[in-house]
Write a protein that holds these residues in place. Structure first.
Motif, PDB file in Angstrom:
ATOM      1  N   SER A  54      20.226   6.156 -36.266  1.00 26.65           N
ATOM      2  CA  SER A  54      21.122   6.244 -35.108  1.00 26.65           C
ATOM      3  C   SER A  54      22.111   5.089 -35.099  1.00 26.65           C
ATOM      4  O   SER A  54      23.317   5.273 -34.849  1.00 26.65           O
ATOM      5  CB  SER A  54      20.307   6.253 -33.819  1.00 26.65           C
ATOM      6  OG  SER A  54      19.401   7.337 -33.796  1.00 26.65           O
ATOM      7  N   ALA A  55      21.628   3.878 -35.376  1.00 23.62           N
ATOM      8  CA  ALA A  55      22.525   2.723 -35.431  1.00 23.62           C
ATOM      9  C   ALA A  55      23.555   2.881 -36.541  1.00 23.62           C
ATOM     10  O   ALA A  55      24.721   2.461 -36.387  1.00 23.62           O
ATOM     11  CB  ALA A  55      21.704   1.447 -35.648  1.00 23.62           C
ATOM     12  N   TYR A  56      23.168   3.496 -37.649  1.00 18.91           N
ATOM     13  CA  TYR A  56      24.104   3.715 -38.761  1.00 18.91           C
ATOM     14  C   TYR A  56      25.281   4.591 -38.328  1.00 18.91           C
ATOM     15  O   TYR A  56      26.453   4.250 -38.548  1.00 18.91           O
ATOM     16  CB  TYR A  56      23.345   4.349 -39.929  1.00 18.91           C
ATOM     17  CG  TYR A  56      24.201   4.688 -41.124  1.00 18.91           C
ATOM     18  CD1 TYR A  56      24.438   3.743 -42.114  1.00 18.91           C
ATOM     19  CD2 TYR A  56      24.765   5.949 -41.267  1.00 18.91           C
ATOM     20  CE1 TYR A  56      25.212   4.042 -43.212  1.00 18.91           C
ATOM     21  CE2 TYR A  56      25.547   6.260 -42.365  1.00 18.91           C
ATOM     22  CZ  TYR A  56      25.769   5.308 -43.338  1.00 18.91           C
ATOM     23  OH  TYR A  56      26.538   5.601 -44.412  1.00 18.91           O
ATOM     24  N   PHE A  57      25.015   5.718 -37.706  1.00 19.70           N
ATOM     25  CA  PHE A  57      26.091   6.637 -37.326  1.00 19.70           C
ATOM     26  C   PHE A  57      26.899   6.106 -36.146  1.00 19.70           C
ATOM     27  O   PHE A  57      28.112   6.345 -36.068  1.00 19.70           O
ATOM     28  CB  PHE A  57      25.506   8.012 -36.996  1.00 19.70           C
ATOM     29  CG  PHE A  57      25.166   8.818 -38.212  1.00 19.70           C
ATOM     30  CD1 PHE A  57      26.143   9.511 -38.903  1.00 19.70           C
ATOM     31  CD2 PHE A  57      23.864   8.860 -38.685  1.00 19.70           C
ATOM     32  CE1 PHE A  57      25.833  10.243 -40.028  1.00 19.70           C
ATOM     33  CE2 PHE A  57      23.542   9.596 -39.809  1.00 19.70           C
ATOM     34  CZ  PHE A  57      24.531  10.286 -40.490  1.00 19.70           C
ATOM     35  N   ILE A  58      26.270   5.389 -35.233  1.00 21.74           N
ATOM     36  CA  ILE A  58      27.034   4.802 -34.126  1.00 21.74           C
ATOM     37  C   ILE A  58      27.982   3.724 -34.651  1.00 21.74           C
ATOM     38  O   ILE A  58      29.151   3.628 -34.226  1.00 21.74           O
ATOM     39  CB  ILE A  58      26.066   4.237 -33.069  1.00 21.74           C
ATOM     40  CG1 ILE A  58      25.315   5.373 -32.378  1.00 21.74           C
ATOM     41  CG2 ILE A  58      26.828   3.413 -32.036  1.00 21.74           C
ATOM     42  CD1 ILE A  58      24.248   4.914 -31.416  1.00 21.74           C
ATOM     43  N   ALA A  59      27.506   2.906 -35.584  1.00 17.47           N
ATOM     44  CA  ALA A  59      28.384   1.898 -36.189  1.00 17.47           C
ATOM     45  C   ALA A  59      29.522   2.559 -36.956  1.00 17.47           C
ATOM     46  O   ALA A  59      30.675   2.102 -36.898  1.00 17.47           O
ATOM     47  CB  ALA A  59      27.573   0.998 -37.118  1.00 17.47           C
ATOM     48  N   LEU A  60      29.233   3.636 -37.677  1.00 16.49           N
ATOM     49  CA  LEU A  60      30.295   4.355 -38.382  1.00 16.49           C
ATOM     50  C   LEU A  60      31.324   4.911 -37.404  1.00 16.49           C
ATOM     51  O   LEU A  60      32.537   4.880 -37.665  1.00 16.49           O
ATOM     52  CB  LEU A  60      29.675   5.488 -39.213  1.00 16.49           C
ATOM     53  CG  LEU A  60      30.654   6.371 -39.991  1.00 16.49           C
ATOM     54  CD1 LEU A  60      31.442   5.542 -40.988  1.00 16.49           C
ATOM     55  CD2 LEU A  60      29.902   7.489 -40.711  1.00 16.49           C
ATOM     56  N   PHE A  61      30.872   5.403 -36.274  1.00 15.72           N
ATOM     57  CA  PHE A  61      31.795   5.922 -35.266  1.00 15.72           C
ATOM     58  C   PHE A  61      32.706   4.822 -34.723  1.00 15.72           C
ATOM     59  O   PHE A  61      33.933   4.996 -34.610  1.00 15.72           O
ATOM     60  CB  PHE A  61      31.003   6.563 -34.126  1.00 15.72           C
ATOM     61  CG  PHE A  61      31.834   6.967 -32.953  1.00 15.72           C
ATOM     62  CD1 PHE A  61      32.668   8.075 -33.016  1.00 15.72           C
ATOM     63  CD2 PHE A  61      31.810   6.226 -31.786  1.00 15.72           C
ATOM     64  CE1 PHE A  61      33.440   8.440 -31.933  1.00 15.72           C
ATOM     65  CE2 PHE A  61      32.587   6.580 -30.702  1.00 15.72           C
ATOM     66  CZ  PHE A  61      33.404   7.691 -30.766  1.00 15.72           C
ATOM     67  N   LEU A  62      32.141   3.665 -34.405  1.00 17.79           N
ATOM     68  CA  LEU A  62      32.944   2.576 -33.858  1.00 17.79           C
ATOM     69  C   LEU A  62      33.917   2.019 -34.901  1.00 17.79           C
ATOM     70  O   LEU A  62      35.082   1.749 -34.593  1.00 17.79           O
ATOM     71  CB  LEU A  62      32.024   1.462 -33.338  1.00 17.79           C
ATOM     72  CG  LEU A  62      31.132   1.841 -32.142  1.00 17.79           C
ATOM     73  CD1 LEU A  62      30.208   0.678 -31.781  1.00 17.79           C
ATOM     74  CD2 LEU A  62      31.974   2.248 -30.945  1.00 17.79           C
ATOM     75  N   PHE A  63      33.448   1.842 -36.134  1.00 17.28           N
ATOM     76  CA  PHE A  63      34.337   1.319 -37.173  1.00 17.28           C
ATOM     77  C   PHE A  63      35.481   2.285 -37.469  1.00 17.28           C
ATOM     78  O   PHE A  63      36.609   1.868 -37.718  1.00 17.28           O
ATOM     79  CB  PHE A  63      33.549   1.041 -38.455  1.00 17.28           C
ATOM     80  CG  PHE A  63      32.608  -0.119 -38.339  1.00 17.28           C
ATOM     81  CD1 PHE A  63      32.752  -1.056 -37.336  1.00 17.28           C
ATOM     82  CD2 PHE A  63      31.560  -0.276 -39.238  1.00 17.28           C
ATOM     83  CE1 PHE A  63      31.886  -2.120 -37.213  1.00 17.28           C
ATOM     84  CE2 PHE A  63      30.691  -1.340 -39.123  1.00 17.28           C
ATOM     85  CZ  PHE A  63      30.847  -2.266 -38.116  1.00 17.28           C
ATOM     86  N   SER A  64      35.204   3.575 -37.456  1.00 21.47           N
ATOM     87  CA  SER A  64      36.234   4.564 -37.791  1.00 21.47           C
ATOM     88  C   SER A  64      37.332   4.635 -36.740  1.00 21.47           C
ATOM     89  O   SER A  64      38.442   5.092 -37.034  1.00 21.47           O
ATOM     90  CB  SER A  64      35.595   5.945 -37.962  1.00 21.47           C
ATOM     91  OG  SER A  64      35.021   6.378 -36.733  1.00 21.47           O
ATOM     92  N   LEU A  65      37.035   4.215 -35.524  1.00 20.85           N
ATOM     93  CA  LEU A  65      38.075   4.219 -34.504  1.00 20.85           C
ATOM     94  C   LEU A  65      39.150   3.188 -34.789  1.00 20.85           C
ATOM     95  O   LEU A  65      40.322   3.399 -34.464  1.00 20.85           O
ATOM     96  CB  LEU A  65      37.451   3.940 -33.125  1.00 20.85           C
ATOM     97  CG  LEU A  65      36.471   4.988 -32.595  1.00 20.85           C
ATOM     98  CD1 LEU A  65      35.971   4.557 -31.221  1.00 20.85           C
ATOM     99  CD2 LEU A  65      37.103   6.361 -32.523  1.00 20.85           C
ATOM    100  N   PHE A  66      38.777   2.069 -35.406  1.00 19.34           N
ATOM    101  CA  PHE A  66      39.719   0.985 -35.643  1.00 19.34           C
ATOM    102  C   PHE A  66      40.343   1.033 -37.023  1.00 19.34           C
ATOM    103  O   PHE A  66      41.500   0.673 -37.195  1.00 19.34           O
ATOM    104  CB  PHE A  66      39.008  -0.360 -35.444  1.00 19.34           C
ATOM    105  CG  PHE A  66      38.261  -0.458 -34.142  1.00 19.34           C
ATOM    106  CD1 PHE A  66      38.854  -0.076 -32.950  1.00 19.34           C
ATOM    107  CD2 PHE A  66      36.957  -0.915 -34.110  1.00 19.34           C
ATOM    108  CE1 PHE A  66      38.167  -0.166 -31.758  1.00 19.34           C
ATOM    109  CE2 PHE A  66      36.275  -1.012 -32.923  1.00 19.34           C
ATOM    110  CZ  PHE A  66      36.869  -0.632 -31.739  1.00 19.34           C
ATOM    111  N   ASP A  67      39.581   1.456 -38.009  1.00 23.48           N
ATOM    112  CA  ASP A  67      40.075   1.473 -39.394  1.00 23.48           C
ATOM    113  C   ASP A  67      39.472   2.672 -40.106  1.00 23.48           C
ATOM    114  O   ASP A  67      38.460   2.550 -40.794  1.00 23.48           O
ATOM    115  CB  ASP A  67      39.700   0.173 -40.093  1.00 23.48           C
ATOM    116  CG  ASP A  67      40.479  -0.023 -41.388  1.00 23.48           C
ATOM    117  OD1 ASP A  67      41.274   0.863 -41.736  1.00 23.48           O
ATOM    118  OD2 ASP A  67      40.299  -1.066 -42.033  1.00 23.48           O
TER     119      ASP A  67
END
Length: 756
Positions: A365-378
């Protein structure tokens, strides 16, 4: 551009190029959307070319310049750079010494607060930048003809590339089946456990080679199917990059699940479960990859930056929700599968698998949430980073598991020495295997520690190279190497010396006699003292290597020894007395001794005391200093004297003859005869009383055999005396009576039978 004259247009283009190069080379650059980054790359290429830029490139350059000027931080940096460029060069000034600022000591809570404030402010800034990109991005006119032309060329390339890649993988399918069947057959024969992993790795390499071939063909197709447009070529390049990244990840999925070729599946997983997870993870990776690396940049460039940012949020939101649903929907099933895998695994791996089974859903869950947040910026770089870190993590874990598995298998194996070495050094094989097992366990712990550090480095949470070369890791590794070398030489020295001592303690069935009890006792004491000395020296050296100052320890040990010497005079007396008793060969382990009122067998001898076991089972620990005299029954010979009382009225010669006949019959027993030294000595009549006389015979026997001979002799004498009718003396009682008899008194003597 319309509305601008010729010099102003190229002035703005030069200004844009300088601005892009500045912000790409500094560490304080502002993160831009994918469309802006693409526009910068296109503008840089166009400026370097001598041909005039087309309309699409001009619009992309103006959009990127507007995004940069819209950011307050980048605009201020641009103004400062322009002012510095316009200033004349200043004369060199005299150096001024400025004292360093004193750093304020902060508590742990203040440091945590500062770090949280820093990351919180950066996160808020990223959110503001994203909001401005969505709301304030410049609008672009939509050209339907250009859009559909690019879509048609893009679709043709994608269809041709997917068709070619599918055909090559279909042609290689018989090879995969044969490799899987051969590996399973070798694995079932137990001839070697490396055949199946080698086939799985070979299939993965072939899969990567086919992917490289498909990318080569795709690049050729892109060069001939771009319609002469740089924009279409750029979009097709985005697709090829996304295709390479996604298909590489799918190749790893095929390595793990191997949906179509179960014989090449490394894990014990059913076909349904393998197909379930392989299909869903493939769809997730395709949606993330093609959505963020292809669709979002193309829409931002061709349609609108706002639309591209919205599509980015929608795609990643959908992926995140779907992934979280899959994780928590299958949480218990995967936990049960991991538990069963732990039951089938070695004990070392079972511990990690069980721990991972408890927290895997939170990590995913932490992996996909981090991917979601990172993808918003870059969008582009975040996906590449996450997939690169994931692949490196899988490779690190796989290599670590392989190394740990090999070490675990070696731990369970033993080294078998030659029969001659085992005969001469009976404890050497066990000791070598013990040290080897300890070293392999230490290597396994180090491998787990190294895997942990490399995983942190793969996710940029820890700079492993800096830690090993500049930081504390260099010193730690140096200390560990020194400690391992010290322990290795200490173990080798103890093994050699102890083996030499044990070779003297062991008997040889091929002619070497058993060492004496005195030799065994002294060598055992010397071995124990040697173990204490080597352990103490090793501990001191290891403490000095890890930075502990052992000088106070040595001084304290000397002072403590002086204090103990005054307060433990009895202990010193015990040690000195024990040493002299051992050198005089007073007693050894296994001797039958009498120490004071205690008679028993010596079971243990140390430098301070002796342990004696009585025949009742009681165990006594007797300090050496309390022993003044003692008797040892195992020194050279054993002897006993047998006295037999018979009735006074028996004939003396007949009694002696009967006793000698009993002794002769006893000595006819070979077992008893082997215990007797020399011939028995008959002393004849040695005692006389009113009711009995005594005959005596004495024996000299082997040590500790006198009781056996005496018990056998008593039985034989009773047998012969009974046969000859020789009676034992009777107990008599004399009764005195008084009266008016003539004698004045009469004595009446009554004979009572002797007690039986």
């Amino acid at each position: 551009m319309p509305g601008l004259n010729f010099p102003l247009r190229y002035l703005l283009q030069a200004l844009l190029l300088m601005l892009c190069s500045t912000f790409l080379s500094t560490a304080q650059a502002v993160t831009l959307p994918a469309a802006a980054v693409a526009a910068q790359s296109q503008q840089t290429t166009a400026a370097a070319d001598t041909t005039p830029p087309d309309a699409d490139e001009k619009r992309a350059a103006w959009a990127a310049l507007a995004n940069i000027l819209d950011n307050e931080q980048s605009r201020q940096q641009l103004i400062e750079q322009l002012r510095k460029a316009s200033e004349p060069p200043a004369a060199p000034a005299d150096p001024v010494l400025t004292p360093p600022e004193e750093e304020e000591d902060k508590t742990v809570l203040q440091s945590v607060t500062d770090v949280s404030r820093q990351f919180g402010g950066e996160f808020a800034s990223r959110l503001q930048t994203l909001q401005r990109n969505i709301v304030d991005a410049p609008h672009k006119p939509f050209n339907q003809q250009t859009f559909f032309n690019a879509v048609s060329h893009f679709a043709m390339l994608a269809a041709a590339l997917f068709a070619f890649y599918w055909l090559t993988r279909w042609a290689a399918s018989p090879l995969y089946r044969r490799m899987g069947a051969w590996g399973r057959r070798k694995n079932s024969d137990r001839t070697s456990w490396l055949h199946l992993p080698a086939m799985i790795a070979g299939a993965f390499v072939i899969d990567l080679l086919l992917l490289a071939l498909a990318l080569f063909v795709g690049q050729i197709l892109s060069d001939n199917m771009n319609g002469g447009s740089r924009t279409i070529a750029y979009q097709q390049g985005l697709f090829l990059n996304a295709f390479a990244l996604i298909e590489f990840f799918k190749a790893i999925l095929r390595l793990m699940f191997c949906q179509r070729y179960p014989q090449l599946r490394f894990f014990h997983l059913s076909d349904d479960r393998a197909a379930y997870w392989s299909t869903r993870i493939s769809w997730l990776s395709g949606l993330i990859g093609y959505g963020l690396l292809v669709i979002v940049p193309i829409v931002s460039n061709q349609v609108n930056v706002q639309v591209g940012a919205v599509i980015n949020v929608l795609v990643m939101g959908l992926v995140t929700v779907w992934a979280l649903y899959l994780i928590f929907h299958n949480r218990r099933n995967i936990q049960q599968e991991l538990t069963r895998l732990a039951d089938r695994s070695l004990a070392f791996f079972a511990l990690f698998i069980r721990a991972f089974a408890l927290v895997w859903h939170w990590l995913a869950s932490a992996y996909f949430i981090a991917l979601f947040l990172f993808s918003l910026f870059d969008p582009g770089n975040s996906l590449k980073f996450m997939m690169s870190a994931s692949v490196r993590s899988l490779a690190i874990v796989a290599i670590g598991a392989l190394v740990s598995g090999m070490l675990t298998r070696w731990i369970n194996k033993t080294i078998v020495l030659s029969p001659e070495l085992r005969r001469n050094y009976p404890e050497l094989q066990q000791r070598v295997n013990g040290w080897l097992s300890a070293m392999l366990k230490l290597a396994r712990v180090i491998s787990v520690f190294a895997v942990t550090l490399m995983l942190l480095n793969a996710w940029h949470l820890f700079d492993l190279w800096h830690w090993l070369t500049v930081g504390a890791g260099e010193k730690l590794v140096d200390i560990l190497i020194r400690i391992v070398v010290i322990l290795f030489f200490s173990a080798v020295g103890w093994t050699l010396l102890a083996s030499l001592i044990e070779s003297r303690l062991a008997s040889d069935s091929h002619g070497r006699p058993m060492p004496s009890a005195r030799t065994r006792t002294l060598l055992t004491l010397f071995r124990n003292a040697l173990a204490v000395v080597i352990s103490t020296i090793t501990i001191m050296i290891v403490l000095s290597e890890i930075g502990v100052n052992i000088a106070p320890l040595l001084a304290g040990a000397g002072a403590l020894g002086l204090a103990v010497s005054f307060g433990s005079q009895t202990l010193v007396k015990d040690i000195i007395t024990g040493v002299f008793i051992q050198f005089e060969n007073g007693m050894n382990t296994g001797d039958l001794v009498t120490i004071g009122p205690i008679t028993g067998t010596v079971e243990r001898m140390s430098i301070r005391s002796v342990g004696v076991r009585q025949d009742t089972g009681a165990y006594h620990i007797i300090p050496w200093s309390s022993i003044t005299t003692f008797a040892n029954f195992v020194r050279g010979i054993g002897s006993f004297v047998a006295n037999y009382d018979v009735d006074r009225r028996e004939d003396t010669d007949r009694v002696n003859a009967t006793l000698q006949a009993a002794v002769r019959e006893l000595l006819e027993d070979k077992t008893i005869r082997g215990m007797v030294i020399g011939e028995p000595s008959f002393a004849g009549l040695v005692g006389l009383t009113n009711q009995a006389f005594t005959v005596r015979v004495s024996f000299t026997t082997q040590p500790l055999k006198q009781w056996t001979v005496r018990f056998a002799l008593d039985g034989m004498v009773k047998k012969h005396f009974d046969a000859a009718g020789i009676k034992v003396p009777y107990q008599t009682v004399q009764v005195m009576q008084s009266g008016n008899d003539v004698a004045g008194a009469a004595g009446v003597q009554a004979a009572l039978p002797a007690p039986e």
